[in-house]
Scaffold this motif. Structure first.
Motif, PDB file in Angstrom:
ATOM      1  N   UNK A  86       0.804  -1.221   0.000  1.00  0.00           N
ATOM      2  CA  UNK A  86       0.000   0.000   0.000  1.00  0.00           C
ATOM      3  C   UNK A  86       0.837   1.272   0.000  1.00  0.00           C
ATOM      4  N   UNK A  87       2.147   1.171   0.152  1.00  0.00           N
ATOM      5  CA  UNK A  87       2.993   2.361   0.230  1.00  0.00           C
ATOM      6  C   UNK A  87       2.826   3.257  -1.002  1.00  0.00           C
ATOM      7  N   UNK A  88       2.673   2.673  -2.169  1.00  0.00           N
ATOM      8  CA  UNK A  88       2.501   3.447  -3.392  1.00  0.00           C
ATOM      9  C   UNK A  88       1.173   4.182  -3.459  1.00  0.00           C
ATOM     10  N   UNK A  89       0.233   3.799  -2.613  1.00  0.00           N
ATOM     11  CA  UNK A  89      -1.093   4.409  -2.604  1.00  0.00           C
ATOM     12  C   UNK A  89      -1.149   5.661  -1.734  1.00  0.00           C
ATOM     13  N   UNK A  90      -0.081   5.954  -1.022  1.00  0.00           N
ATOM     14  CA  UNK A  90      -0.114   7.044  -0.040  1.00  0.00           C
ATOM     15  C   UNK A  90       1.028   8.040  -0.265  1.00  0.00           C
ATOM     16  N   UNK A  91       1.153   8.505  -1.482  1.00  0.00           N
ATOM     17  CA  UNK A  91       2.273   9.394  -1.794  1.00  0.00           C
ATOM     18  C   UNK A  91       1.947  10.876  -1.608  1.00  0.00           C
ATOM     19  N   UNK A  92       0.668  11.241  -1.584  1.00  0.00           N
ATOM     20  CA  UNK A  92       0.291  12.637  -1.392  1.00  0.00           C
ATOM     21  C   UNK A  92      -0.468  12.791  -0.078  1.00  0.00           C
ATOM     22  N   UNK A  93      -0.639  14.020   0.352  1.00  0.00           N
ATOM     23  CA  UNK A  93      -1.389  14.283   1.583  1.00  0.00           C
ATOM     24  C   UNK A  93      -2.834  13.815   1.436  1.00  0.00           C
ATOM     25  N   UNK A  94      -3.461  14.090   0.289  1.00  0.00           N
ATOM     26  CA  UNK A  94      -4.831  13.617   0.050  1.00  0.00           C
ATOM     27  C   UNK A  94      -4.910  12.096   0.098  1.00  0.00           C
ATOM     28  N   UNK A  95      -3.969  11.437  -0.587  1.00  0.00           N
ATOM     29  CA  UNK A  95      -3.946   9.972  -0.591  1.00  0.00           C
ATOM     30  C   UNK A  95      -3.837   9.432   0.833  1.00  0.00           C
ATOM     31  N   UNK A  96      -2.939  10.006   1.585  1.00  0.00           N
ATOM     32  CA  UNK A  96      -2.688   9.553   2.945  1.00  0.00           C
ATOM     33  C   UNK A  96      -3.900   9.786   3.839  1.00  0.00           C
ATOM     34  N   UNK A  97      -4.503  10.952   3.740  1.00  0.00           N
ATOM     35  CA  UNK A  97      -5.689  11.263   4.548  1.00  0.00           C
ATOM     36  C   UNK A  97      -6.842  10.316   4.208  1.00  0.00           C
ATOM     37  N   UNK A  98      -7.070  10.081   2.930  1.00  0.00           N
ATOM     38  CA  UNK A  98      -8.145   9.171   2.516  1.00  0.00           C
ATOM     39  C   UNK A  98      -7.851   7.746   2.968  1.00  0.00           C
ATOM     40  N   UNK A  99      -6.624   7.312   2.811  1.00  0.00           N
ATOM     41  CA  UNK A  99      -6.224   5.973   3.214  1.00  0.00           C
ATOM     42  C   UNK A  99      -6.441   5.761   4.712  1.00  0.00           C
ATOM     43  N   UNK A 100      -6.003   6.736   5.487  1.00  0.00           N
ATOM     44  CA  UNK A 100      -6.100   6.600   6.940  1.00  0.00           C
ATOM     45  C   UNK A 100      -7.524   6.785   7.465  1.00  0.00           C
ATOM     46  N   UNK A 101      -8.320   7.581   6.794  1.00  0.00           N
ATOM     47  CA  UNK A 101      -9.685   7.843   7.277  1.00  0.00           C
ATOM     48  C   UNK A 101     -10.547   6.579   7.305  1.00  0.00           C
TER      49      UNK A 101
END
Length: 80
Positions: A62-77
């Motif tokens: 999943x590391x490639x899915x969380x490269x931007x702040x938006x990606x990371x926020x959506x992933x973690x939410x």
């Protein structure tokens, strides 16, 4: 945890691995590593610290899915 609390935590952890960086100036669609000049080892340290703080486990695939702040926020939410 609210989105604002989550964002504060992300910025705090990013500052701990890149003290001279200004993560609060990140654009939502900007690549975190490139914008803050963070190498892959430091970014991995950031993800591990984030997992520990939130009590989750981010699989390596999943590391490639969380490269931007938006990606990371959506992933973690959806995981917190």
């Amino acid at each position: 945890m609210t989105k604002e609390d989550l964002k504060k935590l992300l910025f705090q952890l990013l500052k701990s691995i890149a003290p001279d960086a200004e993560p609060e100036k990140l654009r939502p669609d900007e690549n975190i590593r490139e914008a803050l000049d963070i190498d892959s080892f430091d970014y991995l340290s950031f993800i591990v610290a984030l997992d520990e703080k939130l009590g989750i486990e981010t699989p390596e695939e999943d590391y490639g899915k969380i490269s931007t702040l938006d990606d990371l926020m959506n992933y973690l939410s959806v995981r917190t």
